[in-house]
Every structure is written in structure tokens, then in C-alpha cells.
Design an enzyme around this catalytic site. Structure first.
Site, PDB file in Angstrom:
ATOM      1  N   LYS A  48       5.735  -0.712  10.993  1.00 24.70           N
ATOM      2  CA  LYS A  48       6.661  -0.060  10.251  1.00 24.70           C
ATOM      3  C   LYS A  48       8.118  -0.119  11.083  1.00 24.70           C
ATOM      4  CE  LYS A  48       3.789   1.720   7.148  1.00 24.70           C
ATOM      5  NZ  LYS A  48       3.940   1.375   5.387  1.00 24.70           N
ATOM      6  N   TYR A  96      -0.246  -0.665  14.002  1.00 22.00           N
ATOM      7  CA  TYR A  96       0.401  -0.218  12.426  1.00 22.00           C
ATOM      8  C   TYR A  96       1.653   0.528  12.543  1.00 22.00           C
ATOM      9  CZ  TYR A  96       1.002   3.118   8.566  1.00 22.00           C
ATOM     10  OH  TYR A  96       1.682   3.929   7.735  1.00 22.00           O
ATOM     11  N   HIS A  97       1.900   1.370  13.312  1.00 21.31           N
ATOM     12  CA  HIS A  97       2.931   2.152  13.429  1.00 21.31           C
ATOM     13  C   HIS A  97       4.214   1.006  13.945  1.00 21.31           C
ATOM     14  CE1 HIS A  97       0.596   5.849  13.611  1.00 21.31           C
ATOM     15  NE2 HIS A  97       1.465   6.061  12.686  1.00 21.31           N
ATOM     16  N   SER A 152       0.807   2.524  17.831  1.00 19.88           N
ATOM     17  CA  SER A 152      -0.364   1.848  17.288  1.00 19.88           C
ATOM     18  C   SER A 152       0.247   0.507  16.773  1.00 19.88           C
ATOM     19  CB  SER A 152      -1.104   2.641  16.248  1.00 19.88           C
ATOM     20  OG  SER A 152      -0.306   2.437  14.922  1.00 19.88           O
ATOM     21  N   THR A 168       6.814   5.501   7.790  1.00 24.01           N
ATOM     22  CA  THR A 168       6.184   6.699   8.335  1.00 24.01           C
ATOM     23  C   THR A 168       6.913   7.199   9.709  1.00 24.01           C
ATOM     24  OG1 THR A 168       4.490   7.458   9.865  1.00 24.01           O
ATOM     25  CG2 THR A 168       4.646   5.078   9.539  1.00 24.01           C
TER      26      THR A 168
HETATM   27  N1  LIG Z   1      -1.624   7.641   2.826  1.00 27.44           N
HETATM   28  C1  LIG Z   1      -1.130   8.362   3.853  1.00 27.44           C
HETATM   29  O1  LIG Z   1      -1.125   9.216   4.587  1.00 27.44           O
HETATM   30  C2  LIG Z   1       0.200   7.655   4.074  1.00 27.44           C
HETATM   31  C3  LIG Z   1       1.186   8.225   5.226  1.00 27.44           C
HETATM   32  C4  LIG Z   1       2.437   7.635   5.581  1.00 27.44           C
HETATM   33  C5  LIG Z   1       2.739   6.535   4.792  1.00 27.44           C
HETATM   34  N2  LIG Z   1       1.814   5.696   3.911  1.00 27.44           N
HETATM   35  C6  LIG Z   1       2.285   4.504   3.561  1.00 27.44           C
HETATM   36  O2  LIG Z   1       2.282   4.526   2.240  1.00 27.44           O
HETATM   37  C7  LIG Z   1       1.530   3.312   1.695  1.00 27.44           C
HETATM   38  C8  LIG Z   1       0.340   3.417   0.612  1.00 27.44           C
HETATM   39  O3  LIG Z   1      -0.427   3.981   1.647  1.00 27.44           O
HETATM   40  P1  LIG Z   1      -1.944   4.277   0.873  1.00 27.44           P
HETATM   41  O4  LIG Z   1      -2.408   5.565   1.670  1.00 27.44           O
HETATM   42  O5  LIG Z   1      -1.771   4.230  -0.558  1.00 27.44           O
HETATM   43  O6  LIG Z   1      -2.698   2.888   1.522  1.00 27.44           O
HETATM   44  P2  LIG Z   1      -3.857   2.150   0.605  1.00 27.44           P
HETATM   45  O7  LIG Z   1      -4.717   1.150   1.819  1.00 27.44           O
HETATM   46  O8  LIG Z   1      -4.947   2.905  -0.185  1.00 27.44           O
HETATM   47  O9  LIG Z   1      -3.293   1.139  -0.291  1.00 27.44           O
HETATM   48  C9  LIG Z   1      -2.466   0.162   0.019  1.00 27.44           C
HETATM   49  C10 LIG Z   1      -2.562  -0.860  -1.153  1.00 27.44           C
HETATM   50  O10 LIG Z   1      -1.715  -2.286  -0.713  1.00 27.44           O
HETATM   51  C11 LIG Z   1      -2.746  -3.274  -1.155  1.00 27.44           C
HETATM   52  N3  LIG Z   1      -2.364  -4.366  -0.230  1.00 27.44           N
HETATM   53  C12 LIG Z   1      -1.894  -4.265   0.988  1.00 27.44           C
HETATM   54  N4  LIG Z   1      -1.703  -5.505   1.384  1.00 27.44           N
HETATM   55  C13 LIG Z   1      -1.364  -6.242   0.322  1.00 27.44           C
HETATM   56  C14 LIG Z   1      -0.607  -7.694   0.249  1.00 27.44           C
HETATM   57  N5  LIG Z   1      -0.385  -8.570   1.184  1.00 27.44           N
HETATM   58  N6  LIG Z   1      -0.528  -7.956  -0.945  1.00 27.44           N
HETATM   59  C15 LIG Z   1      -0.790  -7.213  -2.113  1.00 27.44           C
HETATM   60  N7  LIG Z   1      -1.439  -5.910  -2.143  1.00 27.44           N
HETATM   61  C16 LIG Z   1      -1.667  -5.520  -0.833  1.00 27.44           C
HETATM   62  C17 LIG Z   1      -4.024  -2.712  -0.908  1.00 27.44           C
HETATM   63  O11 LIG Z   1      -4.766  -3.736  -1.666  1.00 27.44           O
HETATM   64  C18 LIG Z   1      -3.979  -1.486  -1.496  1.00 27.44           C
HETATM   65  O12 LIG Z   1      -4.293  -1.387  -2.586  1.00 27.44           O
HETATM   66  C19 LIG Z   1       1.566   2.329   3.055  1.00 27.44           C
HETATM   67  O13 LIG Z   1       2.664   1.455   3.182  1.00 27.44           O
HETATM   68  C20 LIG Z   1       1.160   3.407   3.918  1.00 27.44           C
HETATM   69  O14 LIG Z   1       1.698   3.292   5.186  1.00 27.44           O
HETATM   70  C21 LIG Z   1       0.819   6.357   3.784  1.00 27.44           C
END
Ligand SMILES: NC(=O)c1ccc[n+]([C@@H]2O[C@H](COP(=O)([O-])OP(=O)(O)OC[C@H]3O[C@@H](n4cnc5c(N)ncnc54)[C@H](O)[C@@H]3O)[C@@H](O)[C@H]2O)c1
Ligand SMILES: NC(=O)c1ccc[n+]([C@@H]2O[C@H](COP(=O)([O-])OP(=O)(O)OC[C@H]3O[C@@H](n4cnc5c(N)ncnc54)[C@H](O)[C@@H]3O)[C@@H](O)[C@H]2O)c1
Lengths: 405, 405
Positions: free
Chosen positions: A192, A188-189, A186, A145
Site C-alpha cells: 500500500k 501487505y502494508h 508487513s 490503509t
Molecule cells: N477489510 C478490511 O478491514 C480492510 C481494511 C483496510 C483496507 N482494506 C482494503 O480494501 C480492499 C478490499 O478489501 P476486502 O476486505 O474486501 O478484501 P477481499 O479479499 O475480501 O476482496 C478483494 C477482492 O479482490 C479480488 N482480487 C485480488 N487480486 C485481484 C486481481 N489481481 N485481479 C482481480 N481481482 C483481484 C479478490 O478476488 C477479492 O474478491 C483491499 O485493497 C484492502 O486492502 C480492507
């Protein structure tokens, strides 16, 4: 290609899995389903009714004739099983979505901070160590991110990952390329920001081929594939932890709640539609670095907006009012955000803008499923520090809510 | 002050605990004794006979009249017990040595990589989260390393933690202070680079008061306190994983083995005597930052030497020969290292140099305990990558050993 989608049950991972399967790839989803457990923990659910992953894979087979293979696996806790999986399946590419991804969730309590760091750092590092150890030559595409820069840049355009600086030496100035300095806001950030260092090391030491996509806030629900059957629909989060700012405005509008803006709403955020996000991942997969290359970093976003302008946009579309509340996050009240995304534009990305796509989100999603909205989940909850926590507690929901427009 | 010494059973932690206790502080050692387990795993032992921590604390009480309190606790795995400990004891200061600290050990296998990242990152992050949650206002002093810069700097003097850069903005250049960019060269060093980001975040978000000491290679065995009783003696590691370059030369000399230099021996390293290391920690404790300050970063070293010059120095003192071997590490063959340490000099540090202290190491330690040396532990073992691993295997110990001086 044989592609492993880590976190393929999630919001970004699911439509990516469908699209890559539709494009003829052999797609394997690895997920520990932790996100569904977090829904249970928080007592929240997706606005859109979401089937089990097994059921979704079955429907996809019915609709498309293609198989999606699901493997239940915890990347952070099951190193040996992960390695064995890589040795057995030898994927050509790995897309890594599997991290705890909500900043407010990561700040809820010490337990959530510890979970987020342990889960995300161990998941990413286990994957890297297992890739080296299994000797496979897969291209890793990770979702990062731009939030690692803390949205607190000094007003400089955010370049794609690297910065050229000059360092004073006894023999005069010397140029050096560094990772663009991070300042995460944060836990979370912060994870990353840790990931970036892991990638830099493994690309350099072991020649792993890695692309890191610094993604903006993803909005939108449907892709061409999720529309093919109602049980293929993507998740839509709107609770105070996982609901992104735009989703929360849409939901507030759908139940005639004022759109709650924190602080002045002067924070600028970067956005991308889920269709474009999936498309970017395809483009990144086609453009893999070579062994020995530095980590390839793309900014994956298509437009930026101030939060208050976003609220006004949704208000205009829906007739909702806008309300300003104290900010529970520790961040600058106003910031500019200029982001370079030349690389994806050069690869042919043709973005869906908010102005075009927002109405369909209002009609096809927020209004359609409005009967499923849990009103108690609409206010935000996590405070960034103890001080801000007590400030927010002193403003019980609704009470201090000043409606201003 | 009440001071918690995390990792107080280790090489740096033990003499620090003694010195702070002798200075009248109430000292608590928290350690999971993992390092003793690693000795068992590797089948190695300290050259100097080392008693149990409980026995050492008992002897110290006998000798000095002061109590040292020992608490068996795993920082990385026992978050709740750590938090409860902080709430109960409310230390004024915390010195954090509790990490897996050998680069070769961190590169031995995937299991060792995963252990090092999990142990070090979780230990440090658990501590930070527990400090915030328990609401104590302790000053945290952490031991880092200049090795985070990868000894691959472009020849610039390594400043104390920060770098001023200029960033292009639409309104012209703007100055910004950043953490000096890291480029760690092993998984161990990488964890120290991750630690820095954790510290930056918690200092900024929660006002934690943190000092990070970027330490050079610590040499020497005795301090004034460890000399007070033979059972208070410090550990002395000489195996291929934990033995630092200087200790290994001393041991090789003591058994008439050639001093083995990897590559050209052109790598420059920074050094500090254990007495000065302990003294620096005392100085850092007296000079705590305020809440809200950036992390205070010191370079904790007193001199730099090229490895081959170090070998020649030991050879001159002992009559040993020097031998050049292939390098199992992935690193530049030759490098300069210029380090700033103005801050500690300004605080009054008066260093013990190698030239002065080395002879006593040879006589009082290496020769005195030479009968305890396990000759099979003298060659180095871990290779940085699979390629280098096979290169090293093709040079079985002794066989390819070319004696050159
Ligand atoms: N949604 C957004 O707006 C956004 C923006 C920027 C970056 N991202 C990044 O994209 C990625 C996906 O985001 P998302 O919105 O789909 O999130 P999400 O929470 O919907 O999906 C994440 C998935 O990863 C799985 N997971 C987490 N930890 C795990 C582990 N230890 N082993 C196996 N599976 C695991 C969860 O069960 C979930 O299905 C993330 O890394 C997030 O930081 C998302
Ligand atoms: N020795 C050096 O030359 C040197 C140089 C630079 C930096 N440092 C740093 O100084 C610190 C101390 O180094 P050292 O040489 O004393 O190492 P050491 O291995 O002798 O001591 C570390 C101690 O920490 C304990 N420990 C490790 N993980 C723990 C955990 N999870 N919970 C509780 N205790 C744990 C170990 O049992 C051990 O007693 C390390 O952080 C190291 O990186 C050392």
C-alpha cells in the site's frame, strides 16, 4: 454513472456494488476470484454461506430489478484485456479493491510475500497505465490503509495523507508538502505504501484523478442491501489470516473459547462499520478531484480502540474470558493512535459505533452461524520473522494459552 | 569474498565484475541478458563492439588467469532458481545492477511502463525475499539514483538519504528521521523510489544489511581492466533511450551534428566517471552496515553541471555547434542541484573530473568508433505524456532544429 468495481466479489467490494447499483448506477464487477482460490488453498470458508458471484448477481436482479455485470479478469496478469475493457466500457469511476489484503497471509512464506507484491503492485500499476493509455477520464477511488504508517507513529495525530515540513536551503528554511512518511510493518502494508508512490506519479505526470482512502479495520456483516435476501449475505472471515481481530473475538466467544489477545493487547487499531465504509466510498465518488490536483487522501475510520479493550467489550457482551498470548507480529507492544477524519465528517458521515452495532453482530451472525465454525482455524498462524516463528512454534495452540480473566 | 554481480553484463556491472575479480574476489555474474534483447528490439547497438558475455569471460580468464562465472537467470521471473542459487553459492556480498535503467525507455509506451515496473520491482523484491528465506548473511549493495528526488527539490542540498523532521504531537514537537521524500519524474525513477521502501522494510523486519547507492549519470568507457584487451571493452550507448546526455553530445560532435539541448538546457545533472563508480562500489563493500542498522544511503556522484554548460564544454573540445530543441520530458526548465557526497570523500574517493577525462572519451572512443555510428539514432524519441508526444511529433528531426551557437 457507469462504475467499475475492481475486486467486487470481496468483503468490501460486494456490499459496495450492491449499494451503488441500488442507487441507480450501472455497476460492473471485475474480479479474478483469487480470494475464493485462497480460501481453497487455506482450507477455510466464510462463516456466512457465500454463493458464487454469478448466482449473487442473479439474485440481485431478482430482488431489485437491477443488473450487476460480472467480468472475470486478472488485473495483475491481463494488462491487454484490462485496457480493452476500459476502452470498450469507458467507466466514469473506478473503485479499486482488487488486492491481496491480509497482512498475516502476506507473511506466511516467501511464496506469499512474492505473490502479494506481484499481485498488488502489478494490479495497481496496470490499472494506472491502462487508464492513461485508454484516454478515459475516470475518477479512481482506491482502498489503502492507515497501516502504512506502521502504527508506530511518534504519537502524532495521523493527518489525511500529507505533512508540511521545512527544509534547510542556502537561502533559509522553505516549506514543502510531502506524503506523510510511511513505515509499513508487513509485506501487505508495504504494497500500500508502494501504491501511494504510483498514485503520486500518475496524478502528477498524467493528470489522473485519484482518491486514496486510508481505511481502518472494517467490521460488521450486513448493509441494507445484503439483508434483502439471504443469498446476498456478505462474507465473514475468521481464520488466522483473513479474520480481523474483532471477527476472531466474536467467533471465539460464540464457541466459548477464550478471546486470545497477542502481547499486552496495547496495540490501538482504527475501526469502521461496513455500512459506513460503503457510505464513505459514495461520498468520495461525489467529491472527485480535478485533473492536475494532488491525490486526495482521506482517513476512512470512525473510532479507535486498544485490542484489550475490544476484547473486554466482547467479553462483557458474551461472557467470554480473555487470554494473553505471545505476539507473532514484529511491532511495538503498546501504541497510541490518533487519527484525523475531519474530511468525511465534513461530508456528512454519521457513524455506526461498535457500542451500538456489536450486539447485532453477536446475535445475527456469530451465534446464528456458530454451527459452521471450524475450531481448528481459531488460533493465529503466520509469524513475521524466522525467530518469532520458532517462538510461536514453541507455544503449541492451547498448551501455552494462559487464561487471565 | 564471494560476490554475486546481478546485471553483471551491463554498462556498470561489467567493469565492476572485472575490477572485483582483479582484486582477488570470486565473482559470479547473474544476468538474463535482457538488455541485449532490448538492443535488438530497438535496433540499436553499442558504439564499441561488444562480445557475448561468455566470450568476454573467456578472454578475461586468458588475460588475468582469473575465472568469472556466468549464470543466466531472470531475477524477476525465476524466484525459485534465484533462491536455489543463493542457497548453493552463499555469497558474502551481492551487487544489484539488474534493472531496466533508461527513463526514456520506461516512458515509450504502456508496454514499456508495465515492463519496467514489473521487471524492476519483482527483481528487487524477489532478491530480498530470497535472501531472507535462504538465511544467508550477505551484504546487499544496490544501485539507485538521485533522480528519485525528481531534480525538483526546493533548492536544498540533497542529503545522503535521510531527513530529520519535526512532527507536532499533543506533547509538543518531536524529532523523527524519515527517508528523504521522493518525487520521481519517470516510471524508471519511480521504480527506484519503490525499491527504497522495499529496502527499508526488509532491513527493519529481517535485519538485512543493505547499502543503497544513489548514483549520478555515469560517463566514460574505460577502466584499467577494460583496457587490458580490446574484447574486454565496455558498452557505450548513444541512442535516444539509453544514451545519456553526455554520450549523445560526444556522438553528435563526432559526426558534426549540432549538440541538441532540450529546453533551455538549464537542468542540472550529477555525474561520475565509471572508474569512480566502480571504486565507490568497492568502498561500499568494505563498509557494510550491521544487521539491524537502517539502510546505508550514499550519494554516488562527483560533480554537477547544467546541460547547456556540458554542451559548451564538448563544443569547445570538438568545435561542434549547440542547438536548442523543445523538451519531451515533463520537468522544470531550470533547476539547481546541490548534492552532498561527504561519505565517499571521507572514505578516500579521489574523483576523475570531466575536465580531465573528457578528451580521452572524444579521442579514444567517439572518434575511434565514429564509423559505427547509426545517424538515425541520434535524435531523442520518447515523450513523457500524450500532449508532449504530439508536440514533439510536430517537430520532425532536423526540421525544427534551430542552431543557435
Ligand atoms: N477489510 C478490511 O478491514 C480492510 C481494511 C483496510 C483496507 N482494506 C482494503 O480494501 C480492499 C478490499 O478489501 P476486502 O476486505 O474486501 O478484501 P477481499 O479479499 O475480501 O476482496 C478483494 C477482492 O479482490 C479480488 N482480487 C485480488 N487480486 C485481484 C486481481 N489481481 N485481479 C482481480 N481481482 C483481484 C479478490 O478476488 C477479492 O474478491 C483491499 O485493497 C484492502 O486492502 C480492507
Ligand atoms: N548508467 C548510469 O548512468 C546509471 C546512473 C544511475 C544509476 N544507474 C543504475 O545502475 C544499474 C546498472 O545500470 P547500467 O547502466 O549498467 O544498465 P544496463 O542496462 O547496462 O545493465 C543492466 C543489466 O541488468 C540486466 N537485467 C535487467 N533486468 C534483469 C533481470 N530481471 N534479471 C537479470 N538481469 C537483469 C540487463 O540484462 C543488463 O545486463 C541500474 O540499476 C541503473 O538504474 C545507472
Amino acid at each position: 454513472m457507469r462504475i467499475a468495481i475492481l475486486g467486487g466479489d470481496g468483503f468490501c467490494g460486494w456490499p459496495t456494488s450492491l449499494q451503488l447499483s441500488a442507487a441507480g448506477h450501472e455497476v460492473h464487477i471485475l474480479d479474478n476470484l483469487s480470494r475464493r482460490w485462497i480460501d481453497t488453498e487455506l482450507g477455510v470458508q466464510s462463516l456466512t454461506p457465500m454463493d458464487s458471484i454469478q448466482e449473487r448477481c442473479r439474485i440481485w436482479k431478482e430482488v431489485s430489478g437491477e443488473s450487476l455485470h460480472f467480468h472475470l479478469l486478472d488485473l495483475a496478469k491481463e494488462y491487454e484485456r484490462l485496457k480493452a475493457w476500459l476502452v470498450e466500457y469507458r467507466p466514469d469511476a473506478i473503485v479499486h479493491f482488487a488486492e491481496q489484503r491480509a497482512a498475516p497471509y502476506s507473511m506466511k512464506s516467501d511464496r506469499h510475500k512474492v505473490y502479494t507484491v506481484t499481485n498488488n503492485t502489478n494490479a495497481t500499476h496496470n490499472l494506472l497505465a491502462a487508464m492513461v493509455e485508454s484516454g478515459i477520464d475516470a475518477h479512481l477511488v482506491h482502498l489503502g490503509t492507515m497501516g502504512v504508517y506502521g502504527y508506530s507513529s511518534v504519537g502524532a495525530p495521523i493527518p489525511e495523507g500529507y505533512l508540511d515540513i521545512e527544509i534547510d536551503t542556502p537561502d533559509g528554511k522553505r516549506a514543502q508538502e510531502i506524503l506523510y512518511p510511511t513505515r509499513p510493518g508487513s509485506v501487505y502494508h508495504m504494497t500500500k505504501s508502494l501504491d501511494q508512490i504510483l498514485f503520486q506519479f500518475y496524478a502528477q505526470n498524467d493528470g489522473l484523478r485519484i482518491t486514496d482512502l486510508h481505511q481502518g479495520i472494517v467490521w460488521g456483516t450486513h448493509t441494507d442491501q445484503t439483508r434483502r435476501h439471504e443469498q446476498l449475505i456478505n462474507r465473514f472471515d475468521y481464520d488466522g489470516d483473513y479474520g480481523t481481530v474483532l471477527n476472531r473475538f466474536l467467533i471465539q466467544a460464540a464457541i466459548d473459547h477464550p478471546l486470545t489477545v497477542h502481547g499486552t493487547g496495547g496495540q490501538t487499531r482504527a475501526f469502521i462499520h461496513i455500512r459506513d465504509s460503503v457510505r464513505c466510498i459514495e461520498l468520495a465518488l461525489d467529491d472527485a478531484p480535478e485533473a492536475g490536483d494532488r491525490v486526495k487522501i482521506f482517513n476512512q475510520m470512525t473510532e479507535t480502540h486498544r485490542v484489550r479493550d475490544l476484547a473486554e467489550l466482547v467479553a462483557k457482551l458474551t461472557g467470554a474470558k480473555v487470554a494473553y498470548l505471545p505476539n507473532p507480529r514484529k511491532e511495538a507492544p503498546e501504541n497510541d493512535l490518533i487519527v484525523k477524519n475531519d474530511q468525511f465528517l465534513a461530508l456528512g458521515l454519521d457513524p455506526t459505533t461498535l457500542a451500538e452495532g456489536l450486539l447485532s453482530e453477536v446475535v445475527d451472525v456469530a451465534k446464528k452461524f456458530a454451527h459452521r465454525i471450524d475450531r481448528s482455524r481459531v488460533p493465529a498462524v503466520s509469524a513475521w520473522t524466522k525467530d518469532l516463528g520458532s517462538r510461536v512454534e514453541r507455544d503449541p495452540e492451547g498448551k501455552a494459552l494462559k487464561s487471565v480473566s
